[in-house]
Motif scaffolding. Structure first.
Motif, PDB file in Angstrom:
ATOM      1  N   ASN A   1      -2.578   5.405   1.714  1.00 22.88           N
ATOM      2  CA  ASN A   1      -3.598   4.405   2.017  1.00 22.88           C
ATOM      3  C   ASN A   1      -3.284   3.581   3.265  1.00 22.88           C
ATOM      4  OD1 ASN A   1      -5.349   4.923  -0.230  1.00 22.88           O
ATOM      5  ND2 ASN A   1      -3.781   4.006  -1.527  1.00 22.88           N
TER       6      ASN A   1
ATOM      7  N   GLU B   1     -10.892  -4.240   2.057  1.00 25.43           N
ATOM      8  CA  GLU B   1     -10.590  -2.820   2.179  1.00 25.43           C
ATOM      9  C   GLU B   1     -11.875  -2.040   2.435  1.00 25.43           C
ATOM     10  OE1 GLU B   1      -7.724  -1.210  -0.608  1.00 25.43           O
ATOM     11  OE2 GLU B   1      -7.114  -3.251  -1.093  1.00 25.43           O
ATOM     12  N   PRO B   2     -11.767  -0.912   3.105  1.00 20.86           N
ATOM     13  CA  PRO B   2     -12.978  -0.127   3.396  1.00 20.86           C
ATOM     14  C   PRO B   2     -13.647   0.332   2.104  1.00 20.86           C
ATOM     15  CG  PRO B   2     -11.004   1.115   3.964  1.00 20.86           C
ATOM     16  CD  PRO B   2     -10.568  -0.257   3.564  1.00 20.86           C
ATOM     17  N   GLU B   3     -14.935   0.559   2.195  1.00 23.69           N
ATOM     18  CA  GLU B   3     -15.695   0.958   1.019  1.00 23.69           C
ATOM     19  C   GLU B   3     -15.565   2.442   0.710  1.00 23.69           C
ATOM     20  OE1 GLU B   3     -19.691  -0.482   1.216  1.00 23.69           O
ATOM     21  OE2 GLU B   3     -19.017  -2.474   1.817  1.00 23.69           O
ATOM     22  N   TYR B   4     -14.933   3.206   1.586  1.00 21.80           N
ATOM     23  CA  TYR B   4     -14.743   4.631   1.359  1.00 21.80           C
ATOM     24  C   TYR B   4     -13.334   4.908   0.844  1.00 21.80           C
ATOM     25  CZ  TYR B   4     -12.114   4.422   5.680  1.00 21.80           C
ATOM     26  OH  TYR B   4     -11.194   4.092   6.641  1.00 21.80           O
ATOM     27  N   SER B   5     -13.168   6.056   0.262  1.00 26.09           N
ATOM     28  CA  SER B   5     -11.850   6.467  -0.238  1.00 26.09           C
ATOM     29  C   SER B   5     -11.180   7.351   0.804  1.00 26.09           C
ATOM     30  CB  SER B   5     -11.999   7.232  -1.541  1.00 26.09           C
ATOM     31  OG  SER B   5     -10.767   7.762  -1.937  1.00 26.09           O
ATOM     32  N   GLU B   6      -9.870   7.181   1.006  1.00 23.42           N
ATOM     33  CA  GLU B   6      -9.146   8.006   1.969  1.00 23.42           C
ATOM     34  C   GLU B   6      -8.817   9.381   1.431  1.00 23.42           C
ATOM     35  OE1 GLU B   6      -5.920   6.197   4.112  1.00 23.42           O
ATOM     36  OE2 GLU B   6      -6.705   4.229   3.646  1.00 23.42           O
TER      37      GLU B   6
ATOM     38  N   PHE C   1       0.840  -1.190   0.000  1.00 22.84           N
ATOM     39  CA  PHE C   1       0.000   0.000   0.000  1.00 22.84           C
ATOM     40  C   PHE C   1       0.880   1.246   0.000  1.00 22.84           C
ATOM     41  CE2 PHE C   1      -2.596  -3.256   1.908  1.00 22.84           C
ATOM     42  CZ  PHE C   1      -3.886  -2.975   1.509  1.00 22.84           C
TER      43      PHE C   1
ATOM     44  N   TYR D   1      -4.519   3.676   6.244  1.00 25.15           N
ATOM     45  CA  TYR D   1      -5.689   3.190   6.982  1.00 25.15           C
ATOM     46  C   TYR D   1      -6.367   2.034   6.245  1.00 25.15           C
ATOM     47  CZ  TYR D   1      -4.813   7.092  10.002  1.00 25.15           C
ATOM     48  OH  TYR D   1      -4.191   7.960  10.865  1.00 25.15           O
ATOM     49  N   SER D   2      -6.327   2.051   4.934  1.00 24.47           N
ATOM     50  CA  SER D   2      -6.840   0.913   4.165  1.00 24.47           C
ATOM     51  C   SER D   2      -5.982  -0.324   4.433  1.00 24.47           C
ATOM     52  CB  SER D   2      -6.836   1.221   2.665  1.00 24.47           C
ATOM     53  OG  SER D   2      -7.793   2.191   2.351  1.00 24.47           O
TER      54      SER D   2
ATOM     55  N   TYR E   1      -6.894  -1.613   7.876  1.00 27.29           N
ATOM     56  CA  TYR E   1      -8.227  -2.213   7.793  1.00 27.29           C
ATOM     57  C   TYR E   1      -8.148  -3.581   7.116  1.00 27.29           C
ATOM     58  CZ  TYR E   1     -13.300  -2.402   7.086  1.00 27.29           C
ATOM     59  OH  TYR E   1     -14.620  -2.758   7.105  1.00 27.29           O
ATOM     60  N   TRP E   2      -7.391  -3.666   6.024  1.00 24.82           N
ATOM     61  CA  TRP E   2      -7.237  -4.928   5.304  1.00 24.82           C
ATOM     62  C   TRP E   2      -6.569  -5.979   6.189  1.00 24.82           C
ATOM     63  CZ3 TRP E   2      -2.756  -7.529   3.600  1.00 24.82           C
ATOM     64  CH2 TRP E   2      -3.010  -8.640   2.789  1.00 24.82           C
TER      65      TRP E   2
END
Length: 125
Positions: free
Chosen positions: A106, A119-124, A102, A108-109, A112-113
């Motif tokens: 990214n 991966e989260p459904e939102y964009s950082e 990553f 936080y993605s 989260y992963w």
């Protein structure tokens, strides 16, 4: 130097690597922390935040680390967070489904992963 990332989810062994990195960091910090996580969760979710200038650093130790993680039967997920220049340098690593790289944008993605397997459904951004 390698330090623990203490704000990681309970089931993630997360580390910050900066400056000079040597075998003592692995022996004194990574191995005991990984063993503790394995004893508690029976699988390894691993995150390494590379906070160093990879273009100016010999990353042979990183190649060894990735190879060791790929061989570990208990390795569930492993992520490396690295700057864009470093991405170019380590893109040659064999990537498997349970290993991801990553960008620092990214982080936080990546966390989260490691924690959830997706991966989260939102964009950082």
């Amino acid at each position: 130097m390698i330090t623990l990332l203490n704000d990681a989810p309970e089931n993630v062994a997360a580390f910050n690597a900066s400056g000079e990195i040597d075998q003592q960091d692995f022996k004194n910090i990574i191995i005991p922390h990984v063993n503790n996580k394995l004893a508690r969760f029976d699988e390894l979710n691993y995150l390494l935040y590379l906070n160093t200038d990879v273009e100016q650093t010999d990353i042979a130790w990183l190649t060894t680390l990735v190879s060791d993680l790929e061989k570990t039967k208990q390795c569930n997920r492993a992520a490396i967070v690295i700057d864009d220049a470093g991405l170019q340098k380590i893109n040659s690593f064999k990537t498997k489904e349970n290993f991801k790289i990553f960008s620092k944008d990214n982080v936080y993605s990546a966390m989260y992963w490691c924690n959830n397997g997706n991966e989260p459904e939102y964009s950082e951004k």
